[in-house]
Design an enzyme around this catalytic site. Sequence first.
Site, PDB file in Angstrom:
ATOM      1  N   GLY A  37       0.834  -1.199   0.000  1.00  0.00           N
ATOM      2  CA  GLY A  37       0.000   0.000   0.000  1.00  0.00           C
ATOM      3  C   GLY A  37       0.864   1.242   0.000  1.00  0.00           C
ATOM      4  CB  SER A  52       9.816   0.424  -3.109  1.00  0.00           C
ATOM      5  OG  SER A  52       9.443  -0.920  -3.270  1.00  0.00           O
ATOM      6  CB  SER A  83       5.558   3.081  -4.073  1.00  0.00           C
ATOM      7  OG  SER A  83       4.605   2.091  -4.366  1.00  0.00           O
ATOM      8  CB  SER A  84       6.613  -1.545  -6.951  1.00  0.00           C
ATOM      9  OG  SER A  84       5.583  -1.929  -6.065  1.00  0.00           O
ATOM     10  CG  ASP A  85       1.557  -0.013  -6.381  1.00  0.00           C
ATOM     11  OD1 ASP A  85       1.438  -0.826  -7.316  1.00  0.00           O
ATOM     12  OD2 ASP A  85       1.351  -0.305  -5.194  1.00  0.00           O
ATOM     13  CG  HIS A 105      -2.633   0.487  -3.769  1.00  0.00           C
ATOM     14  ND1 HIS A 105      -3.792  -0.243  -3.931  1.00  0.00           N
ATOM     15  CD2 HIS A 105      -1.619  -0.417  -3.792  1.00  0.00           C
ATOM     16  CE1 HIS A 105      -3.490  -1.521  -4.074  1.00  0.00           C
ATOM     17  NE2 HIS A 105      -2.176  -1.649  -3.974  1.00  0.00           N
ATOM     18  CG  HIS A 107      -2.639  -4.330  -0.034  1.00  0.00           C
ATOM     19  ND1 HIS A 107      -2.571  -5.442  -0.850  1.00  0.00           N
ATOM     20  CD2 HIS A 107      -1.893  -3.384  -0.649  1.00  0.00           C
ATOM     21  CE1 HIS A 107      -1.815  -5.185  -1.898  1.00  0.00           C
ATOM     22  NE2 HIS A 107      -1.389  -3.938  -1.803  1.00  0.00           N
ATOM     23  CG  ASP A 130     -22.998  10.691   4.129  1.00  0.00           C
ATOM     24  OD1 ASP A 130     -23.940  11.291   3.575  1.00  0.00           O
ATOM     25  OD2 ASP A 130     -23.022  10.322   5.314  1.00  0.00           O
ATOM     26  CG  HIS A 176      -3.911  -5.001  -6.994  1.00  0.00           C
ATOM     27  ND1 HIS A 176      -3.098  -4.195  -7.778  1.00  0.00           N
ATOM     28  CD2 HIS A 176      -3.333  -5.000  -5.770  1.00  0.00           C
ATOM     29  CE1 HIS A 176      -2.087  -3.760  -7.052  1.00  0.00           C
ATOM     30  NE2 HIS A 176      -2.211  -4.228  -5.827  1.00  0.00           N
ATOM     31  CE1 TYR A 233     -22.155  15.526   7.518  1.00  0.00           C
ATOM     32  CE2 TYR A 233     -20.057  16.491   6.897  1.00  0.00           C
ATOM     33  CZ  TYR A 233     -20.779  15.588   7.653  1.00  0.00           C
ATOM     34  OH  TYR A 233     -20.143  14.750   8.542  1.00  0.00           O
TER      35      TYR A 233
END
Length: 236
Positions: A37, A52, A83-85, A105, A107, A130, A176, A233
């Site tokens: 994540g 990473s 990060s690898s993402d 991201h 998990h 909401d 994923h 709100y």
Amino acid sequence: MRRVQRENAPALDRLCAEVCEANRMLADRNLIIQTEGNASGRWQNWMAIKPSGVPYNKLEPDMIVVVDITTGEWLDPTGFAPSSDAPTHLVLYKHFGEKIGGIVHTHSPSAVAFGQMGMSIPCYGTTHADEFFGEIPVTRTLTPSEIATEYEENTGRILAEKLDPLKMPAALVYGHGPFIVGPDARTTVARAEVLEKVASIAISMHTLGDPKPIPRELMEKHWMRKHGKEKYYGQK
């Protein structure tokens, strides 16, 4: 100090501090597993993202990696690897431009369960409405060639097919897990927390019987009062 033009350094330092805090929030709120994540944030043409494989409880602002959104180059090539993402995040920042300033991201188990089942999350109640306008979508399956070549970039591309920064800031990658976008890193973590909660509630509802989405009028009312042009709100 990072090797950038002097006038940019304070802004990037603030961004890295915010992104570091957002990543720590992911761990504090049980939205990640071990070092998986990530959270990122944007300032102008720079992305700051978690390094990473670094444990969340070890993160410090000077470990956050800064990446040029246009070129994908790291600001300091002698520092930590991003990060690898990171390529997935870069695709989304390029696609949506200034509409988003943070990406997360996770998990988190309930949302991942829907993603791994290839199931969207229907809007079963006002907690969902909401924050998300309608069912939270799941992406299509990546093709074998998309997995073999530019896997992370292609993940960003199939997410871009489903995300809407205003009305649907979350999507589940098939097999994923969830990606969430927002105006900044901290706000996006909060959205990720809501996503996990509504996924958990949805699973509980399925164990109780055959749930049905709430009426569209009720969904629209709850979303509009918090996000619409005439929202009321919260405090003004």
